[in-house]
Design a protein around this motif. Sequence first.
Motif, PDB file in Angstrom:
ATOM      1  N   VAL A 110      66.028  46.127  48.346  1.00  0.00           N
ATOM      2  CA  VAL A 110      65.277  47.091  49.160  1.00  0.00           C
ATOM      3  C   VAL A 110      64.600  48.135  48.288  1.00  0.00           C
ATOM      4  N   SER A 111      65.293  48.618  47.270  1.00  0.00           N
ATOM      5  CA  SER A 111      64.728  49.681  46.429  1.00  0.00           C
ATOM      6  C   SER A 111      63.902  49.149  45.260  1.00  0.00           C
ATOM      7  N   SER A 112      63.674  47.846  45.213  1.00  0.00           N
ATOM      8  CA  SER A 112      62.861  47.189  44.178  1.00  0.00           C
ATOM      9  C   SER A 112      63.417  47.393  42.766  1.00  0.00           C
ATOM     10  N   ASP A 113      64.737  47.478  42.643  1.00  0.00           N
ATOM     11  CA  ASP A 113      65.362  47.626  41.333  1.00  0.00           C
ATOM     12  C   ASP A 113      65.456  46.306  40.580  1.00  0.00           C
ATOM     13  N   ILE A 114      65.437  45.191  41.299  1.00  0.00           N
ATOM     14  CA  ILE A 114      65.527  43.895  40.636  1.00  0.00           C
ATOM     15  C   ILE A 114      64.222  43.125  40.827  1.00  0.00           C
ATOM     16  N   THR A 115      63.956  42.235  39.901  1.00  0.00           N
ATOM     17  CA  THR A 115      62.740  41.420  39.974  1.00  0.00           C
ATOM     18  C   THR A 115      63.121  39.956  39.913  1.00  0.00           C
ATOM     19  N   GLU A 116      62.168  39.132  40.272  1.00  0.00           N
ATOM     20  CA  GLU A 116      62.363  37.695  40.177  1.00  0.00           C
ATOM     21  C   GLU A 116      61.254  37.100  39.320  1.00  0.00           C
ATOM     22  N   THR A 117      61.553  35.995  38.670  1.00  0.00           N
ATOM     23  CA  THR A 117      60.567  35.324  37.836  1.00  0.00           C
ATOM     24  C   THR A 117      59.760  34.366  38.695  1.00  0.00           C
ATOM     25  N   VAL A 118      58.439  34.471  38.579  1.00  0.00           N
ATOM     26  CA  VAL A 118      57.540  33.615  39.333  1.00  0.00           C
ATOM     27  C   VAL A 118      56.679  32.848  38.335  1.00  0.00           C
ATOM     28  N   VAL A 119      56.552  31.552  38.547  1.00  0.00           N
ATOM     29  CA  VAL A 119      55.727  30.717  37.686  1.00  0.00           C
ATOM     30  C   VAL A 119      54.373  30.524  38.370  1.00  0.00           C
ATOM     31  N   VAL A 120      53.300  30.878  37.633  1.00  0.00           N
ATOM     32  CA  VAL A 120      51.950  30.806  38.179  1.00  0.00           C
ATOM     33  C   VAL A 120      51.143  29.821  37.342  1.00  0.00           C
ATOM     34  N   ALA A 121      50.435  28.924  38.030  1.00  0.00           N
ATOM     35  CA  ALA A 121      49.574  27.971  37.326  1.00  0.00           C
ATOM     36  C   ALA A 121      48.259  28.642  36.952  1.00  0.00           C
ATOM     37  N   ILE A 177      60.863  40.108  52.492  1.00  0.00           N
ATOM     38  CA  ILE A 177      62.224  40.018  51.958  1.00  0.00           C
ATOM     39  C   ILE A 177      62.911  41.375  52.023  1.00  0.00           C
ATOM     40  N   GLN A 178      62.184  42.447  51.693  1.00  0.00           N
ATOM     41  CA  GLN A 178      62.761  43.789  51.751  1.00  0.00           C
ATOM     42  C   GLN A 178      63.150  44.160  53.183  1.00  0.00           C
ATOM     43  N   ILE A 179      62.306  43.824  54.140  1.00  0.00           N
ATOM     44  CA  ILE A 179      62.608  44.118  55.542  1.00  0.00           C
ATOM     45  C   ILE A 179      63.835  43.338  55.988  1.00  0.00           C
ATOM     46  N   GLN A 212      81.104  44.004  48.730  1.00  0.00           N
ATOM     47  CA  GLN A 212      80.518  45.156  48.037  1.00  0.00           C
ATOM     48  C   GLN A 212      79.381  44.704  47.122  1.00  0.00           C
ATOM     49  N   GLN A 213      79.561  43.601  46.422  1.00  0.00           N
ATOM     50  CA  GLN A 213      78.517  43.083  45.538  1.00  0.00           C
ATOM     51  C   GLN A 213      77.289  42.645  46.332  1.00  0.00           C
ATOM     52  N   VAL A 214      77.510  42.028  47.476  1.00  0.00           N
ATOM     53  CA  VAL A 214      76.402  41.606  48.331  1.00  0.00           C
ATOM     54  C   VAL A 214      75.621  42.823  48.811  1.00  0.00           C
ATOM     55  N   LEU A 215      76.323  43.861  49.242  1.00  0.00           N
ATOM     56  CA  LEU A 215      75.680  45.075  49.707  1.00  0.00           C
ATOM     57  C   LEU A 215      74.891  45.744  48.580  1.00  0.00           C
ATOM     58  N   GLU A 216      75.450  45.771  47.382  1.00  0.00           N
ATOM     59  CA  GLU A 216      74.745  46.340  46.230  1.00  0.00           C
ATOM     60  C   GLU A 216      73.490  45.534  45.907  1.00  0.00           C
ATOM     61  N   ARG A 217      73.578  44.221  46.009  1.00  0.00           N
ATOM     62  CA  ARG A 217      72.415  43.365  45.742  1.00  0.00           C
ATOM     63  C   ARG A 217      71.315  43.594  46.777  1.00  0.00           C
ATOM     64  N   LEU A 218      71.698  43.677  48.053  1.00  0.00           N
ATOM     65  CA  LEU A 218      70.722  43.948  49.107  1.00  0.00           C
ATOM     66  C   LEU A 218      70.053  45.301  48.891  1.00  0.00           C
ATOM     67  N   ILE A 257      50.817  27.237  32.388  1.00  0.00           N
ATOM     68  CA  ILE A 257      51.614  28.026  33.322  1.00  0.00           C
ATOM     69  C   ILE A 257      51.942  29.375  32.688  1.00  0.00           C
ATOM     70  N   GLU A 258      52.202  30.335  33.541  1.00  0.00           N
ATOM     71  CA  GLU A 258      52.539  31.674  33.075  1.00  0.00           C
ATOM     72  C   GLU A 258      53.697  32.188  33.916  1.00  0.00           C
ATOM     73  N   LYS A 259      54.689  32.756  33.267  1.00  0.00           N
ATOM     74  CA  LYS A 259      55.825  33.342  33.973  1.00  0.00           C
ATOM     75  C   LYS A 259      55.598  34.839  34.087  1.00  0.00           C
ATOM     76  N   THR A 260      55.767  35.357  35.303  1.00  0.00           N
ATOM     77  CA  THR A 260      55.637  36.791  35.528  1.00  0.00           C
ATOM     78  C   THR A 260      56.841  37.285  36.320  1.00  0.00           C
ATOM     79  N   GLU A 261      57.090  38.576  36.220  1.00  0.00           N
ATOM     80  CA  GLU A 261      58.164  39.206  36.977  1.00  0.00           C
ATOM     81  C   GLU A 261      57.550  39.971  38.137  1.00  0.00           C
ATOM     82  N   LYS A 262      58.176  39.891  39.319  1.00  0.00           N
ATOM     83  CA  LYS A 262      57.682  40.637  40.468  1.00  0.00           C
ATOM     84  C   LYS A 262      58.847  41.102  41.318  1.00  0.00           C
TER      85      LYS A 262
END
Length: 72
Positions: free
Chosen positions: A14-25, A41-43, A4-10, A30-35
């Motif tokens: 898909v709905s772009s409710d969660i973001t990931e931190t990306v480090v950009v030079a 990945i969504q597909i 159930q947790q895996v399905l909720e995470r997927l 360096i700068e950390k951004t959320e995207k």
Amino acid sequence: MTAQQVLERLTSIVSSDITETVVVATPIGIEKTEKTADFKIQISAMRDIMKRYPQNDKLVEQQIISGCVEIS
């Protein structure tokens, strides 16, 4: 992690409710951004959800199995 947790995470991916931190030079350092997840990945998350719930649609099921899902 439960199924159930895996399905909720997927679903969140898909709905772009969660973001990931990306480090950009940058020239300054360096700068950390959320995207949100990329379309690729969504597909992939959609494909995984549809494997679990194909809704008895033979065409969709065959496209998932062969990996030939087209986005229009």
